[in-house]
Write a protein that holds these residues in place. Structure first.
Motif, PDB file in Angstrom:
ATOM      1  N   TRP A 105     -13.041   5.656  23.415  1.00  7.30           N
ATOM      2  CA  TRP A 105     -13.198   7.054  22.354  1.00  7.30           C
ATOM      3  C   TRP A 105     -12.201   7.887  22.271  1.00  7.30           C
ATOM      4  O   TRP A 105     -11.815   8.405  21.217  1.00  7.30           O
ATOM      5  N   LEU A 106     -11.459   8.269  23.663  1.00  8.74           N
ATOM      6  CA  LEU A 106     -10.297   9.000  23.445  1.00  8.74           C
ATOM      7  C   LEU A 106      -9.080   8.394  22.775  1.00  8.74           C
ATOM      8  O   LEU A 106      -8.605   9.070  22.034  1.00  8.74           O
ATOM      9  N   LEU A 130      -7.151   8.507  15.457  1.00 11.41           N
ATOM     10  CA  LEU A 130      -7.676   9.422  14.079  1.00 11.41           C
ATOM     11  C   LEU A 130      -6.415  10.538  14.112  1.00 11.41           C
ATOM     12  O   LEU A 130      -5.957  10.810  12.910  1.00 11.41           O
ATOM     13  N   ILE A 131      -6.122  11.286  15.243  1.00  8.84           N
ATOM     14  CA  ILE A 131      -5.334  12.752  14.936  1.00  8.84           C
ATOM     15  C   ILE A 131      -3.927  12.352  14.473  1.00  8.84           C
ATOM     16  O   ILE A 131      -3.400  12.899  13.442  1.00  8.84           O
ATOM     17  N   VAL A 132      -3.431  11.120  15.061  1.00  6.77           N
ATOM     18  CA  VAL A 132      -1.985  10.812  14.600  1.00  6.77           C
ATOM     19  C   VAL A 132      -2.167  10.361  13.175  1.00  6.77           C
ATOM     20  O   VAL A 132      -1.189  10.498  12.336  1.00  6.77           O
ATOM     21  N   TYR A 178     -16.091   3.353  27.958  1.00  5.99           N
ATOM     22  CA  TYR A 178     -16.452   3.864  26.597  1.00  5.99           C
ATOM     23  C   TYR A 178     -15.513   5.018  26.212  1.00  5.99           C
ATOM     24  O   TYR A 178     -15.346   5.376  25.140  1.00  5.99           O
ATOM     25  N   GLU A 179     -15.662   6.122  27.271  1.00 10.38           N
ATOM     26  CA  GLU A 179     -14.910   7.303  27.010  1.00 10.38           C
ATOM     27  C   GLU A 179     -13.678   7.067  26.646  1.00 10.38           C
ATOM     28  O   GLU A 179     -13.007   7.568  26.139  1.00 10.38           O
ATOM     29  N   VAL A 229     -12.856   8.102  34.660  1.00 14.47           N
ATOM     30  CA  VAL A 229     -13.471   8.237  33.166  1.00 14.47           C
ATOM     31  C   VAL A 229     -14.209   6.857  32.786  1.00 14.47           C
ATOM     32  O   VAL A 229     -13.439   5.629  32.976  1.00 14.47           O
ATOM     33  N   HIS A 230     -15.279   6.961  32.299  1.00 12.75           N
ATOM     34  CA  HIS A 230     -16.034   5.874  31.747  1.00 12.75           C
ATOM     35  C   HIS A 230     -15.179   4.978  30.726  1.00 12.75           C
ATOM     36  O   HIS A 230     -14.578   5.370  29.961  1.00 12.75           O
ATOM     37  N   SER A 283      -9.815   8.379  19.156  1.00 10.70           N
ATOM     38  CA  SER A 283      -9.556   9.868  18.684  1.00 10.70           C
ATOM     39  C   SER A 283      -8.049  10.227  18.485  1.00 10.70           C
ATOM     40  O   SER A 283      -7.688  10.956  17.319  1.00 10.70           O
ATOM     41  N   LEU A 284      -7.518   9.707  19.484  1.00  5.67           N
ATOM     42  CA  LEU A 284      -5.857  10.099  19.333  1.00  5.67           C
ATOM     43  C   LEU A 284      -5.186   9.338  18.142  1.00  5.67           C
ATOM     44  O   LEU A 284      -4.626  10.062  17.522  1.00  5.67           O
TER      45      LEU A 284
END
Lengths: 188, 589, 67
Positions: A10-11, A17-19, A6-7, A3-4, A14-15
């Motif tokens: 971002w992950l 944001l969701i939380v 930057y990826e 997994v890069h 994203s998590l």
């Protein structure tokens, strides 16, 4: 698994944001006390509403100081009672059910909004702080004259309000507010 | 081959397939190319009819032009929903999946008869359901199905509507079996290989579909068909609602997955690059398989009879569904940026100018992705259990899903058609500039319509209503006026319709174009991080299917149990007794 | 000689539409209310016209200045 970097960032973002989203909702429910329509209203026999102790005579009842209960029946293509009259500075618990098909009960421009399902009672508690007039819209398609199905909630000066008024029609042309004076509250 | 659909099989077939490169799809797999053409033909006819009804509604409910009676509005609305959200999307999906599975596994389906069987079953279902909806417009025919796309009790449609729907779903199940058989055949020849990415996407999506259609199958076959035939009493409305939404949310991912397949596997190529990460693409599709179904109750936040805790579980699952879409946003943009840099693009944003913006397939998909970002965030508002109370069943909701299914899906499909139709017909696209104008026009039209719909929803204007004007009260917009919002909806709707007509004309002229397509040889490039870098467990379809089933049981068993316990299977506490089944027995004996 | 191709103008014009629609909303955050949609569209129509003129004219002026 590759997994890069930057990826990964971002992950994680994203998590977060969701939380974050979930926490705002939890705060809304626990902190601000916004209560969902749930299963507290119980069930009724949709074809036997005329024998029901409350829904046989839809209307507003006083249950305590500044506390009211409103029993509302929706059917193709009207709400009963209409208008629903309540005093300002009061807490009103609505019990809404349907005689025939699925309807909606939406106090336009506010978050007082519920599905009205035959056989079930939708219970929601609303605080009315100021005198105002709100439109009530059926927002669930219920048949060919669905667009004619609407009602009103009239919030009166406590001094002008008597329970005998409930059910009488008024001539006032309503202008509903988009401010949220009607809010679901935790008091139920 | 002799099939009932013979007459439309030759739509757009090249006159001289020998002129095409031997490696092109249409020459290697002529039968599959036919299947794709037939599926696309159904999809585009449904798009034409549904789109026409759409513009009539946009003009009617904004009171700009009223050509129909308000009572007929709901017939058109049902047709708009069913033709676009079921027929257009799923037939297009079937075409894309038949192409993708065959292309990536490098073999045609085992038995063409079986393939034509599912095409025929889906067609028969479409004709029955579609016919029974449209019959509602003809007073002389005593058949109607004005129940909208959300066909739960107690509103009742003609039995043919439900039977058609059941047939259609069975057709999609058979299609899935066809694609799985293709895969098993490939697996027998390649015991140790990773599943090719496109086939992996097809298979995980179909597993999700099998799981989620169980709800609607039970609703339709056990309750609605016997009830509409008069054999059984009316089912409990809340039960049929819950079974409908069991299917009603995952179906949106069923529409979306072929669009994702195009974004992951075709869009990078169009931009001149390669997919950024194959493993992440697999993770995304596995997440959709796991999380698409146990979220349906988020459509029922305002329903009585469902405890708050169950709604909360659906809410958290829904929020985590944001993850695969956010990962997709990263991977797609990274892949496209890689492509731009291959083309000589430089700088932080300068690479954007090194992209093939003149290609309608590329621009269409990019604009669709951009609007999906906006739609995703308005979707988060819907998913937010308590904020949802402000917008539930207002016109905000159609504003949201015209960004998602109406643009992320529909515009991607139109863009994909500009790329795929030449590949399954062997004919060159009629006009790229017109195609570019068309996809941009769709974007502009949708910007107008959707933004105004969201704002109207905040003012409390309800959705699904012929005349949102009431005598006793008026709505008040937060910014601007209600009448300006109505004009924007009408204007946007007209632009969308014009765009649709241009699209259909461009495709029809392509199908009749005698100029052979070029560039058919090029294959899809491999990913930058290939499948060898992803853990083997991602390909364990059985494992993911079992976890998905467990999640659905966790999310749904208690709510369904409490509904059945509270309200029972049939309305007003009626139990289906042998007397009710009597007519069936009389027929049988 | 145009600086921008018709395709580029099309995309720039499309990008201005959502900006024009959201502009009145953005203004409410800085306290300007009742900025009508019509005014906003007229404003961004002018912006687009300016871009169009720049695209068509700028090079001509540049070349004439050089001669």
């Amino acid at each position: 698994m590759h997994v890069h970097n930057y990826e990964k960032l971002w992950l994680l973002a994203s998590l977060a944001l969701i939380v974050g989203f979930i926490s705002t909702i939890v705060y809304g429910a626990v902190g601000a006390g916004v209560v969902m329509v749930n299963d507290e209203g119980g069930q009724v026999n949709a074809s036997g509403l005329s024998e029901h102790p409350e829904f046989n005579d839809p209307g507003v009842r006083k249950v305590g100081p500044n506390e009211y209960e409103a029993y509302v029946v929706a059917q193709q293509f009207a709400f009963s009672p209409d208008p629903i009259e309540v005093p300002a500075n009061s807490t009103v618990t609505f019990y809404v059910t349907s005689r025939d098909v699925v309807h909606g009960f939406e106090v336009a421009g506010t978050n007082a909004n519920a599905m009205v399902v035959p056989g079930e009672v939708s219970k929601m508690t609303v605080e009315f702080n100021e005198t105002d007039e709100y439109g009530v819209v059926c927002n669930e398609y219920c048949g060919q004259a669905h667009h004619d199905m609407a009602g009103e909630v009239i919030v009166k000066e406590p001094g002008n309000f008597t329970l005998d008024d409930a059910g009488e029609s008024t001539t006032a042309q309503a202008t509903n507010g988009t401010d949220e004076t009607a809010n679901g509250t935790g008091e139920s | 081959m002799s099939t009932p659909t013979e007459s439309i099989l030759n739509i757009g077939r090249t006159d001289d397939e020998t002129a095409l490169p031997a490696e092109s799809f249409i020459v290697k797999y002529p039968t599959v190319a036919r299947v794709v053409r037939v599926c696309f033909a159904y999809a585009f006819v449904a798009l034409a009819v549904g789109g026409l009804f759409g513009v009539i509604q946009a003009l009617h409910r904004t009171n700009v032009i009223r050509v129909i009676d308000s009572a007929d509005y709901y017939t058109l609305l049902t047709a708009h929903g069913v033709f676009l959200a079921i027929v257009f999307t799923i037939f297009f999906l079937a075409g894309v999946f038949a192409w993708a599975n065959t292309r990536s596994l490098e073999r045609p389906p085992l038995n063409p008869r079986f393939t034509w069987l599912w095409v025929g079953t889906m067609s028969a279902g479409t004709l029955l359901s579609g016919g029974s909806i449209l019959a509602g417009l003809v007073a002389e025919i005593d058949v109607s199905a004005d129940v909208l796309f959300t066909f739960y009790a107690p509103l009742q449609a003609h039995p043919l509507f439900y039977i058609g729907l059941a047939l259609f779903v069975v057709g999609t199940w058979l299609a899935g079996i066809d694609w799985f058989r293709q895969y098993l055949d490939w697996r027998a020849d390649n015991p140790d290989e990773r599943i090719p990415l496109q086939s992996f996407m097809v298979l995980t999506t179909m597993l999700m579909w099998y799981l989620s259609t169980l709800g609607v199958a039970i609703e339709v076959v056990v309750f609605l068909i016997p009830w509409s035939l008069g054999l059984m009493p009316a089912p409990t409305p809340l039960l049929t609602r819950t079974l409908f939404w069991f299917f009603g949310h995952p179906v949106v991912y069923f529409w979306l997955m072929p669009a994702y397949l195009m974004w992951y596997t075709v869009l990078p190529k169009l931009s001149g690059g390669r997919l950024f990460s194959d493993p992440l693409a697999r993770v995304v599709f596995v997440l959709f398989l796991l999380l698409s179904t146990p979220v349906g109750i988020h459509h029922q936040y305002l329903d009585p009879g469902i405890a708050e805790g169950f709604k909360f579980i659906a809410m958290t699952n829904t929020m985590f569904l944001l993850l695969p879409s956010l990962l997709t946003a990263f991977t797609v943009v990274a892949s496209v940026e890689h492509g731009a840099r291959q083309n000589g693009g430089e700088g932080y944003f300068g690479w954007l100018t090194a992209l093939p913006w003149r290609d309608p397939a590329f621009t269409g998909m990019m604009l669709a992705g951009l609007m999906f970002a906006a739609g995703g965030f308005s979707g988060m508002v819907n998913a937010g259990m308590n904020i949802n109370y402000l917008v539930h069943n207002t016109i905000w909701v159609p504003g949201h899903f015209h960004l998602t299914v109406g643009t992320a899906v529909a515009l991607t499909f139109m863009a994909a058609a500009y790329w795929l139709v030449p590949r399954v017909t062997g004919r060159a696209l009629y006009s790229r500039p017109i195609g570019l104008f068309q996809v941009v026009l769709w974007f502009i039209g949708m910007t107008f319509m959707s933004a105004a719909m969201h704002r109207g929803g905040l003012a409390g204007i309800p959705r699904r209503t012929a005349e949102p004007e009431y005598s006793k009260f008026t709505f008040e917009a937060v910014v601007g006026t209600i009448s300006s919002l109505r004009l924007q909806i009408a204007f946007g709707g007209v632009l969308l319709f014009v765009s649709l007509v241009i699209f259909l004309a461009n495709i029809a002229l392509t199908a009749a174009n005698n100029e052979p397509a070029t560039g058919l040889k090029t294959d899809l490039p491999p990913a930058l991080s290939g499948p060898e870098q992803s853990p083997q467990v991602l390909d364990e379809l059985k494992l993911w299917a079992i976890i998905a089933i467990v999640l659905v049981i966790l999310a749904y068993s208690l709510p369904l149990w409490s509904i059945i316990n509270g309200a029972g299977f049939y309305q007003d506490g009626i139990t289906a007794s042998p007397q009710v089944v009597q007519p069936v027995l009389e027929v049988l004996i | 000689m145009s600086r921008l191709s018709p395709a580029a103008l099309l995309l720039i014009g499309a990008a201005l539409v959502p900006i024009a629609i959201e502009f009145p909303v953005i203004l409410t955050f800085v306290g300007i209310r009742n900025f009508s949609f019509g005014l906003s569209f007229a404003l961004f129509g002018l912006v687009f016209l300016a871009i169009l003129v720049w695209s068509e004219v700028a090079d001509v002026i540049g070349s004439s200045a050089g001669s």
